[in-house]
Design a protein around this motif. Structure first.
Motif, PDB file in Angstrom:
ATOM      1  N   ASP A  40      -9.909  -0.180  -0.599  1.00  0.00           N
ATOM      2  CA  ASP A  40      -9.735   0.060  -2.030  1.00  0.00           C
ATOM      3  C   ASP A  40      -9.137   1.450  -2.201  1.00  0.00           C
ATOM      4  O   ASP A  40      -9.662   2.432  -1.688  1.00  0.00           O
ATOM      5  CB  ASP A  40     -11.077  -0.045  -2.745  1.00  0.00           C
ATOM      6  N   GLY A  41      -8.062   1.532  -2.931  1.00  0.00           N
ATOM      7  CA  GLY A  41      -7.416   2.827  -3.137  1.00  0.00           C
ATOM      8  C   GLY A  41      -5.914   2.701  -2.992  1.00  0.00           C
ATOM      9  O   GLY A  41      -5.360   1.605  -3.059  1.00  0.00           O
ATOM     10  N   PRO A  42      -5.248   3.827  -2.833  1.00  0.00           N
ATOM     11  CA  PRO A  42      -5.785   5.177  -2.615  1.00  0.00           C
ATOM     12  C   PRO A  42      -6.193   5.866  -3.915  1.00  0.00           C
ATOM     13  O   PRO A  42      -5.766   5.480  -5.002  1.00  0.00           O
ATOM     14  CB  PRO A  42      -4.616   5.894  -1.960  1.00  0.00           C
ATOM     15  N   PHE A  43      -7.010   6.918  -3.763  1.00  0.00           N
ATOM     16  CA  PHE A  43      -7.487   7.704  -4.883  1.00  0.00           C
ATOM     17  C   PHE A  43      -7.116   9.162  -4.671  1.00  0.00           C
ATOM     18  O   PHE A  43      -7.008   9.640  -3.549  1.00  0.00           O
ATOM     19  CB  PHE A  43      -9.007   7.566  -5.035  1.00  0.00           C
ATOM     20  N   GLY A  44      -6.942   9.868  -5.795  1.00  0.00           N
ATOM     21  CA  GLY A  44      -6.551  11.264  -5.731  1.00  0.00           C
ATOM     22  C   GLY A  44      -7.684  12.168  -5.295  1.00  0.00           C
ATOM     23  O   GLY A  44      -8.867  11.865  -5.485  1.00  0.00           O
ATOM     24  N   SER A  45      -7.325  13.293  -4.716  1.00  0.00           N
ATOM     25  CA  SER A  45      -8.304  14.287  -4.272  1.00  0.00           C
ATOM     26  C   SER A  45      -7.670  15.666  -4.344  1.00  0.00           C
ATOM     27  O   SER A  45      -6.441  15.791  -4.465  1.00  0.00           O
ATOM     28  CB  SER A  45      -8.771  13.981  -2.846  1.00  0.00           C
ATOM     29  N   PRO A  46      -8.475  16.735  -4.264  1.00  0.00           N
ATOM     30  CA  PRO A  46      -7.905  18.088  -4.298  1.00  0.00           C
ATOM     31  C   PRO A  46      -6.915  18.358  -3.166  1.00  0.00           C
ATOM     32  O   PRO A  46      -6.050  19.225  -3.300  1.00  0.00           O
ATOM     33  CB  PRO A  46      -9.139  18.992  -4.174  1.00  0.00           C
ATOM     34  N   SER A  47      -7.036  17.625  -2.066  1.00  0.00           N
ATOM     35  CA  SER A  47      -6.151  17.858  -0.924  1.00  0.00           C
ATOM     36  C   SER A  47      -4.699  17.531  -1.242  1.00  0.00           C
ATOM     37  O   SER A  47      -3.794  17.940  -0.509  1.00  0.00           O
ATOM     38  CB  SER A  47      -6.614  17.027   0.277  1.00  0.00           C
ATOM     39  N   GLU A  48      -4.443  16.795  -2.324  1.00  0.00           N
ATOM     40  CA  GLU A  48      -3.064  16.480  -2.700  1.00  0.00           C
ATOM     41  C   GLU A  48      -2.270  17.736  -3.032  1.00  0.00           C
ATOM     42  O   GLU A  48      -1.039  17.748  -2.954  1.00  0.00           O
ATOM     43  CB  GLU A  48      -3.056  15.555  -3.916  1.00  0.00           C
ATOM     44  N   GLU A  49      -2.985  18.802  -3.429  1.00  0.00           N
ATOM     45  CA  GLU A  49      -2.319  20.026  -3.860  1.00  0.00           C
ATOM     46  C   GLU A  49      -1.886  20.894  -2.687  1.00  0.00           C
ATOM     47  O   GLU A  49      -1.380  21.996  -2.888  1.00  0.00           O
ATOM     48  CB  GLU A  49      -3.260  20.824  -4.768  1.00  0.00           C
ATOM     49  N   VAL A  50      -2.101  20.430  -1.454  1.00  0.00           N
ATOM     50  CA  VAL A  50      -1.876  21.284  -0.292  1.00  0.00           C
ATOM     51  C   VAL A  50      -0.425  21.749  -0.188  1.00  0.00           C
ATOM     52  O   VAL A  50      -0.144  22.865   0.249  1.00  0.00           O
ATOM     53  CB  VAL A  50      -2.310  20.544   1.001  1.00  0.00           C
ATOM     54  N   PHE A  51       0.518  20.901  -0.617  1.00  0.00           N
ATOM     55  CA  PHE A  51       1.930  21.264  -0.499  1.00  0.00           C
ATOM     56  C   PHE A  51       2.420  22.045  -1.713  1.00  0.00           C
ATOM     57  O   PHE A  51       3.593  22.417  -1.781  1.00  0.00           O
ATOM     58  CB  PHE A  51       2.783  20.015  -0.316  1.00  0.00           C
ATOM     59  N   GLY A  52       1.528  22.301  -2.663  1.00  0.00           N
ATOM     60  CA  GLY A  52       1.918  23.071  -3.838  1.00  0.00           C
ATOM     61  C   GLY A  52       1.639  24.547  -3.696  1.00  0.00           C
ATOM     62  O   GLY A  52       1.863  25.309  -4.637  1.00  0.00           O
ATOM     63  N   TYR A  53       1.149  24.958  -2.544  1.00  0.00           N
ATOM     64  CA  TYR A  53       0.825  26.357  -2.304  1.00  0.00           C
ATOM     65  C   TYR A  53       1.639  26.883  -1.126  1.00  0.00           C
ATOM     66  O   TYR A  53       1.953  26.143  -0.192  1.00  0.00           O
ATOM     67  CB  TYR A  53      -0.675  26.525  -2.016  1.00  0.00           C
TER      68      TYR A  53
ATOM     69  N   PHE B 239       0.843  -1.198   0.000  1.00  0.00           N
ATOM     70  CA  PHE B 239       0.000   0.000   0.000  1.00  0.00           C
ATOM     71  C   PHE B 239       0.876   1.246   0.000  1.00  0.00           C
ATOM     72  O   PHE B 239       1.703   1.438   0.881  1.00  0.00           O
ATOM     73  CB  PHE B 239      -0.918   0.000   1.225  1.00  0.00           C
ATOM     74  N   LYS B 240       0.676   2.110  -0.994  1.00  0.00           N
ATOM     75  CA  LYS B 240       1.400   3.364  -1.102  1.00  0.00           C
ATOM     76  C   LYS B 240       0.392   4.486  -1.305  1.00  0.00           C
ATOM     77  O   LYS B 240      -0.564   4.342  -2.068  1.00  0.00           O
ATOM     78  CB  LYS B 240       2.392   3.339  -2.269  1.00  0.00           C
ATOM     79  N   ALA B 241       0.607   5.578  -0.638  1.00  0.00           N
ATOM     80  CA  ALA B 241      -0.337   6.698  -0.713  1.00  0.00           C
ATOM     81  C   ALA B 241       0.382   8.017  -0.488  1.00  0.00           C
ATOM     82  O   ALA B 241       1.483   8.050   0.069  1.00  0.00           O
ATOM     83  CB  ALA B 241      -1.453   6.523   0.313  1.00  0.00           C
ATOM     84  N   LYS B 242      -0.264   9.078  -0.951  1.00  0.00           N
ATOM     85  CA  LYS B 242       0.237  10.433  -0.751  1.00  0.00           C
ATOM     86  C   LYS B 242      -0.703  11.180   0.193  1.00  0.00           C
ATOM     87  O   LYS B 242      -1.893  10.872   0.261  1.00  0.00           O
ATOM     88  CB  LYS B 242       0.305  11.176  -2.091  1.00  0.00           C
TER      89      LYS B 242
END
Length: 417
Positions: free
Chosen positions: A395-408, A316-319
């Motif tokens: 089941d997953g992981p799946f992408g979400s808008p929260s992934e962008e948190v470190f891009g701001y 299992f790998k996730a961001k």
């Protein structure tokens, strides 16, 4: 003003561009189909019987095919997660557009319901027209068996009619159960009725097999509206009538053979086959992936009916910011509920975790399995008691808008109490 406009374009521009493109495609498909059945010579005689009902029913059917093709794609979570992860291909605006996948799914679903109402209404008018305007000249073109036949009999004794009624019932159940009040108060009803889409697609592909509407196949030997050959051989016509007949023959060609008709080859499956195969393939892969055993390592009970579950799963790998779908067969074999990951695996620690709040039937039953006897205060179950934990599938992981948190540079956290 300029700053707010730039912010609106950055945040909402791509979504509105997609909306305009989608509406434009729908409008073009509707008009082209409408014009084809209005002015196409192969539908000349059928149009004489059905009129506008033919054009509206076929144009709305084309939009149903289009949106039934598109509605499944936003639900391919693994595909969207992969596209979100390819940062070299997708710019930030493109990834932000992927965040609107659920809204696009809802828009397509609403369009399917709206055009289904239009399609059904037009075919109800067509059934009446087949009965009232029964064509004695071209019997094979009629859907009715005789003039004045009850339109209800026409609908309930034909494949398109019966399958159409079944699809209307399924759509009604899916649409009503998708409303916010039902989805929030009884998620199980929403879940089970929404999975009727599989039956809906099967019936949809059978629906077009009936061949209720037919087109003329011999346009080269029978020009629509041409004069039958028996009119030119009349012997009891007067001189004036003969002259009028000769003038008419010069304006209108003489038929070389009777008009021949046949049903269209079913095309619905051409629209829905590819997205349906993509979606089904993904669901199978996700099912196989979710069957990998998951070990519940620790369960913690926090105030305000919040439970933290820490788990372990091989490979299992996730961001940070991604979410998983949790299934507990002891609660429900088919229900999968989304939860944001609050702890992601690292190289040193492979455990991952979620926080869930007990607010519904599913979470309440799940918490009772985790804590057979709930006590006050923080509650920790060590690993030695994991054999008492219920079986869970992730089941997953799946992408979400929260992934962008470190891009701001700055992030704002809003807590809803």
């Amino acid at each position: 003003m300029a700053l707010s406009l730039r912010s609106w374009v950055a945040n909402e521009g791509s979504k509105n561009i997609l909306l305009v493109v989608w509406l434009t495609v729908n409008a073009v498909v509707f008009w082209r189909t409408f014009a084809l059945y209005s002015y196409g010579p192969q539908y000349h005689y059928l149009h004489q019987i059905l009129g506008m009902g033919l054009c509206v029913s076929r144009a709305s059917a084309s939009l149903l095919n289009l949106n039934c093709c598109l509605v499944l794609l936003p639900m391919c979570r693994s595909l969207l997660t992969h596209l979100r992860g390819t940062h070299k291909v997708w710019a930030r605006s493109g990834r932000r557009l992927l965040d609107q996948s659920r809204s696009f799914h809802s828009a397509c679903g609403t369009a399917i319901c709206v055009f289904s109402v239009i399609h059904v209404s037009a075919h109800l008018v067509n059934a009446i027209s087949f009965s009232v305007k029964f064509s004695d000249e071209f019997p094979s073109l009629n859907m009715a068996q005789y003039r004045g036949q009850d339109p209800r009999i026409i609908i309930l004794t034909t494949v398109p009619g019966v399958t159409g009624v079944l699809m209307v019932v399924i759509l009604f159940l899916m649409f009503t159960a998708s409303t916010h009040c039902i989805r929030m108060s009884s998620y199980e009803v929403f879940w089970y009725t929404h999975n009727l889409f599989i039956l809906f697609y099967v019936i949809l592909m059978v629906h077009a097999v009936g061949g209720a509407l037919k087109y003329q196949t011999n346009l080269d030997t029978h020009t629509p509206g041409c004069m039958p050959t028996n009119h030119s051989s009349a012997e009891d016509t007067s001189t004036n009538q003969e002259r009028e007949l000769e003038d008419w023959q010069q304006r209108e060609p003489i038929c070389r053979e009777e008009a021949q008709f046949q049903s269209h080859f079913p095309e619905t499956w051409l629209w829905v086959l590819v997205p349906l195969c993509v979606y089904c393939t993904e669901r199978v892969c996700r099912y196989i992936r979710s069957r990998t055993p998951v070990t519940i390592v620790t369960v913690l009970s926090h105030p305000c009916d919040v439970i933290e579950v820490r788990m372990l799963k091989d490979g299992f790998k996730a961001k940070p910011g991604q979410y998983v779908l949790l299934n507990c067969p002891s609660v429900s074999s088919f229900e999968n509920h989304p939860f944001t990951l609050t702890m992601c695996p690292t190289e040193k620690k492979r455990t991952f975790g979620i926080h869930l709040r007990v607010v519904g039937d599913w979470t309440e039953r799940f918490s009772q399995l985790l804590f057979p006897e709930v006590s006050s205060g923080d509650h920790i179950l060590p690993m030695m008691q994991q054999r008492n934990f219920p079986k869970v599938c992730v089941d997953g992981p799946f992408g979400s808008p929260s992934e962008e948190v470190f891009g701001y540079e700055q992030s704002v956290l809003i807590w809803e109490g």
